[in-house]
Design a protein around this motif. Structure first.
Motif, PDB file in Angstrom:
ATOM      1  N   ALA A 179     -38.641  11.597  -8.645  1.00  0.00           N
ATOM      2  CA  ALA A 179     -39.116  10.360  -9.277  1.00  0.00           C
ATOM      3  C   ALA A 179     -40.637  10.280  -9.198  1.00  0.00           C
ATOM      4  O   ALA A 179     -41.292   9.863 -10.163  1.00  0.00           O
ATOM      5  N   ASN A 180     -41.204  10.699  -8.065  1.00  0.00           N
ATOM      6  CA  ASN A 180     -42.671  10.710  -7.933  1.00  0.00           C
ATOM      7  C   ASN A 180     -43.317  11.598  -8.987  1.00  0.00           C
ATOM      8  O   ASN A 180     -44.302  11.208  -9.607  1.00  0.00           O
ATOM      9  N   LEU A 181     -42.766  12.813  -9.163  1.00  0.00           N
ATOM     10  CA  LEU A 181     -43.321  13.741 -10.156  1.00  0.00           C
ATOM     11  C   LEU A 181     -43.255  13.143 -11.559  1.00  0.00           C
ATOM     12  O   LEU A 181     -44.255  13.162 -12.302  1.00  0.00           O
ATOM     13  N   LEU A 182     -42.093  12.636 -11.926  1.00  0.00           N
ATOM     14  CA  LEU A 182     -41.935  12.029 -13.253  1.00  0.00           C
ATOM     15  C   LEU A 182     -42.883  10.851 -13.424  1.00  0.00           C
ATOM     16  O   LEU A 182     -43.561  10.728 -14.436  1.00  0.00           O
ATOM     17  N   TYR A 183     -42.927   9.984 -12.417  1.00  0.00           N
ATOM     18  CA  TYR A 183     -43.771   8.799 -12.513  1.00  0.00           C
ATOM     19  C   TYR A 183     -45.242   9.181 -12.708  1.00  0.00           C
ATOM     20  O   TYR A 183     -45.935   8.591 -13.541  1.00  0.00           O
ATOM     21  N   LYS A 184     -45.723  10.157 -11.953  1.00  0.00           N
ATOM     22  CA  LYS A 184     -47.137  10.549 -12.058  1.00  0.00           C
ATOM     23  C   LYS A 184     -47.484  11.014 -13.473  1.00  0.00           C
ATOM     24  O   LYS A 184     -48.535  10.672 -14.011  1.00  0.00           O
ATOM     25  N   VAL A 185     -46.599  11.796 -14.091  1.00  0.00           N
ATOM     26  CA  VAL A 185     -46.850  12.271 -15.462  1.00  0.00           C
ATOM     27  C   VAL A 185     -46.819  11.091 -16.443  1.00  0.00           C
ATOM     28  O   VAL A 185     -47.650  11.003 -17.343  1.00  0.00           O
ATOM     29  N   LEU A 186     -45.882  10.165 -16.259  1.00  0.00           N
ATOM     30  CA  LEU A 186     -45.804   8.993 -17.132  1.00  0.00           C
ATOM     31  C   LEU A 186     -47.054   8.120 -16.971  1.00  0.00           C
ATOM     32  O   LEU A 186     -47.612   7.636 -17.960  1.00  0.00           O
ATOM     33  N   GLU A 187     -47.512   7.937 -15.744  1.00  0.00           N
ATOM     34  CA  GLU A 187     -48.720   7.136 -15.510  1.00  0.00           C
ATOM     35  C   GLU A 187     -49.939   7.803 -16.148  1.00  0.00           C
ATOM     36  O   GLU A 187     -50.773   7.138 -16.770  1.00  0.00           O
ATOM     37  N   GLN A 188     -50.037   9.121 -16.016  1.00  0.00           N
ATOM     38  CA  GLN A 188     -51.156   9.848 -16.638  1.00  0.00           C
ATOM     39  C   GLN A 188     -51.134   9.674 -18.154  1.00  0.00           C
ATOM     40  O   GLN A 188     -52.181   9.510 -18.775  1.00  0.00           O
ATOM     41  N   GLU A 189     -49.937   9.704 -18.740  1.00  0.00           N
ATOM     42  CA  GLU A 189     -49.816   9.518 -20.183  1.00  0.00           C
ATOM     43  C   GLU A 189     -50.237   8.108 -20.590  1.00  0.00           C
ATOM     44  O   GLU A 189     -50.931   7.923 -21.594  1.00  0.00           O
ATOM     45  N   GLN A 228     -28.066 -10.723 -18.817  1.00  0.00           N
ATOM     46  CA  GLN A 228     -26.632 -10.627 -19.051  1.00  0.00           C
ATOM     47  C   GLN A 228     -26.341  -9.304 -19.754  1.00  0.00           C
ATOM     48  O   GLN A 228     -26.971  -8.988 -20.756  1.00  0.00           O
ATOM     49  N   ILE A 229     -25.400  -8.541 -19.205  1.00  0.00           N
ATOM     50  CA  ILE A 229     -24.908  -7.337 -19.866  1.00  0.00           C
ATOM     51  C   ILE A 229     -23.399  -7.481 -19.928  1.00  0.00           C
ATOM     52  O   ILE A 229     -22.745  -7.572 -18.883  1.00  0.00           O
ATOM     53  N   LYS A 230     -22.889  -7.555 -21.139  1.00  0.00           N
ATOM     54  CA  LYS A 230     -21.431  -7.705 -21.326  1.00  0.00           C
ATOM     55  C   LYS A 230     -20.871  -8.862 -20.502  1.00  0.00           C
ATOM     56  O   LYS A 230     -19.830  -8.746 -19.861  1.00  0.00           O
ATOM     57  N   GLY A 231     -21.614  -9.975 -20.471  1.00  0.00           N
ATOM     58  CA  GLY A 231     -21.158 -11.175 -19.777  1.00  0.00           C
ATOM     59  C   GLY A 231     -21.314 -11.138 -18.267  1.00  0.00           C
ATOM     60  O   GLY A 231     -20.875 -12.046 -17.569  1.00  0.00           O
ATOM     61  N   VAL A 232     -21.949 -10.100 -17.745  1.00  0.00           N
ATOM     62  CA  VAL A 232     -22.154  -9.971 -16.299  1.00  0.00           C
ATOM     63  C   VAL A 232     -23.653 -10.107 -16.026  1.00  0.00           C
ATOM     64  O   VAL A 232     -24.468  -9.480 -16.689  1.00  0.00           O
ATOM     65  N   GLU A 233     -23.999 -10.946 -15.052  1.00  0.00           N
ATOM     66  CA  GLU A 233     -25.413 -11.163 -14.738  1.00  0.00           C
ATOM     67  C   GLU A 233     -25.918 -10.113 -13.746  1.00  0.00           C
ATOM     68  O   GLU A 233     -25.284  -9.859 -12.724  1.00  0.00           O
ATOM     69  N   LEU A 234     -27.067  -9.529 -14.093  1.00  0.00           N
ATOM     70  CA  LEU A 234     -27.740  -8.587 -13.190  1.00  0.00           C
ATOM     71  C   LEU A 234     -29.149  -9.090 -12.921  1.00  0.00           C
ATOM     72  O   LEU A 234     -29.804  -9.604 -13.822  1.00  0.00           O
ATOM     73  N   THR A 235     -29.595  -8.894 -11.704  1.00  0.00           N
ATOM     74  CA  THR A 235     -30.957  -9.255 -11.328  1.00  0.00           C
ATOM     75  C   THR A 235     -31.803  -7.987 -11.299  1.00  0.00           C
ATOM     76  O   THR A 235     -31.377  -6.958 -10.771  1.00  0.00           O
ATOM     77  N   ASN A 236     -32.990  -8.080 -11.902  1.00  0.00           N
ATOM     78  CA  ASN A 236     -33.986  -7.034 -11.731  1.00  0.00           C
ATOM     79  C   ASN A 236     -35.351  -7.705 -11.676  1.00  0.00           C
ATOM     80  O   ASN A 236     -35.433  -8.937 -11.680  1.00  0.00           O
ATOM     81  N   TYR A 237     -36.397  -6.915 -11.595  1.00  0.00           N
ATOM     82  CA  TYR A 237     -37.720  -7.469 -11.340  1.00  0.00           C
ATOM     83  C   TYR A 237     -38.735  -6.923 -12.334  1.00  0.00           C
ATOM     84  O   TYR A 237     -38.878  -5.701 -12.450  1.00  0.00           O
ATOM     85  N   ARG A 238     -39.418  -7.832 -13.022  1.00  0.00           N
ATOM     86  CA  ARG A 238     -40.556  -7.418 -13.868  1.00  0.00           C
ATOM     87  C   ARG A 238     -41.684  -7.088 -12.901  1.00  0.00           C
ATOM     88  O   ARG A 238     -42.061  -7.899 -12.059  1.00  0.00           O
ATOM     89  N   MET A 239     -42.180  -5.869 -13.030  1.00  0.00           N
ATOM     90  CA  MET A 239     -43.225  -5.386 -12.147  1.00  0.00           C
ATOM     91  C   MET A 239     -44.365  -4.822 -12.978  1.00  0.00           C
ATOM     92  O   MET A 239     -44.150  -4.387 -14.116  1.00  0.00           O
ATOM     93  N   SER A 240     -45.554  -4.820 -12.407  1.00  0.00           N
ATOM     94  CA  SER A 240     -46.727  -4.377 -13.152  1.00  0.00           C
ATOM     95  C   SER A 240     -47.702  -3.677 -12.200  1.00  0.00           C
ATOM     96  O   SER A 240     -47.786  -4.015 -11.027  1.00  0.00           O
ATOM     97  N   LYS A 241     -48.420  -2.729 -12.777  1.00  0.00           N
ATOM     98  CA  LYS A 241     -49.458  -2.014 -12.022  1.00  0.00           C
ATOM     99  C   LYS A 241     -50.671  -1.849 -12.916  1.00  0.00           C
ATOM    100  O   LYS A 241     -50.537  -1.371 -14.054  1.00  0.00           O
ATOM    101  N   LYS A 242     -51.826  -2.232 -12.429  1.00  0.00           N
ATOM    102  CA  LYS A 242     -53.082  -2.012 -13.159  1.00  0.00           C
ATOM    103  C   LYS A 242     -53.459  -0.547 -13.050  1.00  0.00           C
ATOM    104  O   LYS A 242     -53.317   0.058 -12.002  1.00  0.00           O
ATOM    105  N   LEU A 243     -53.930   0.012 -14.164  1.00  0.00           N
ATOM    106  CA  LEU A 243     -54.352   1.432 -14.157  1.00  0.00           C
ATOM    107  C   LEU A 243     -55.854   1.518 -14.042  1.00  0.00           C
ATOM    108  O   LEU A 243     -56.579   0.622 -14.402  1.00  0.00           O
TER     109      LEU A 243
END
Length: 156
Positions: free
Chosen positions: A96-106, A141-156
């Protein structure tokens, strides 16, 4: 990591392997933070083939490959990190670190000043370690089921 990980752009030929990885990862890794019905609803998004095909064609979509097997994938749509998943048998190996670093560079190369994502409870700690801040808690809501996630942000 004993084996070499290669990061490359995803192709349409990768789709079934990506969907298997996504489904397996959600079902296995999500157990720590989500109930079975939530995991089932989340994993069911593999059936939305047009969404996946659109993401693969329209986004900067990468796969991590080891020994000819896709062990992770991630994607960026403008400044939004849409996907970042690692195969359940290849967790905690730096993929995940490797993938993330390439995505951040892009994102930086494309001139974006920040990256945002909607991180699962399971992935939140990873993104905090990458320097992201939690903006707000989402309940979707996905198919009537509630899921929690988090909007997150990072300054570049």
């Amino acid at each position: 990591m004993s084996h070499k990980i290669k990061i490359r752009r995803a192709t349409t030929d990768d789709l079934s392997e990506i969907l298997d990885l996504f489904s397996g990862s959600v079902k296995q890794i999500g157990q720590q933070d989500y109930e079975p019905k939530q995991i089932a609803a989340w994993a069911a998004s593999v059936h939305n083939q047009s969404r996946w095909q659109r993401a693969m064609s329209d986004q900067y979509f990468l796969v991590a490959v080891s020994n000819e097997i896709i062990v992770g994938f991630g994607s960026l749509e403008q400044e939004y990190l849409d996907f970042l998943y690692v195969h359940q048998n290849h967790q905690r190996q730096g993929i995940a670190n490797l993938l993330y670093k390439v995505l951040e560079q892009e994102a930086a190369r494309a001139g974006h000043r920040q990256i945002t994502t909607d991180a699962s409870k399971t992935a939140q700690g990873f993104f905090i370690r990458q320097g992201f801040d939690v903006i707000k808690e989402n309940r979707k809501q996905i198919k009537g089921v509630e899921l929690t996630n988090y909007r997150m942000s990072k300054k570049l």
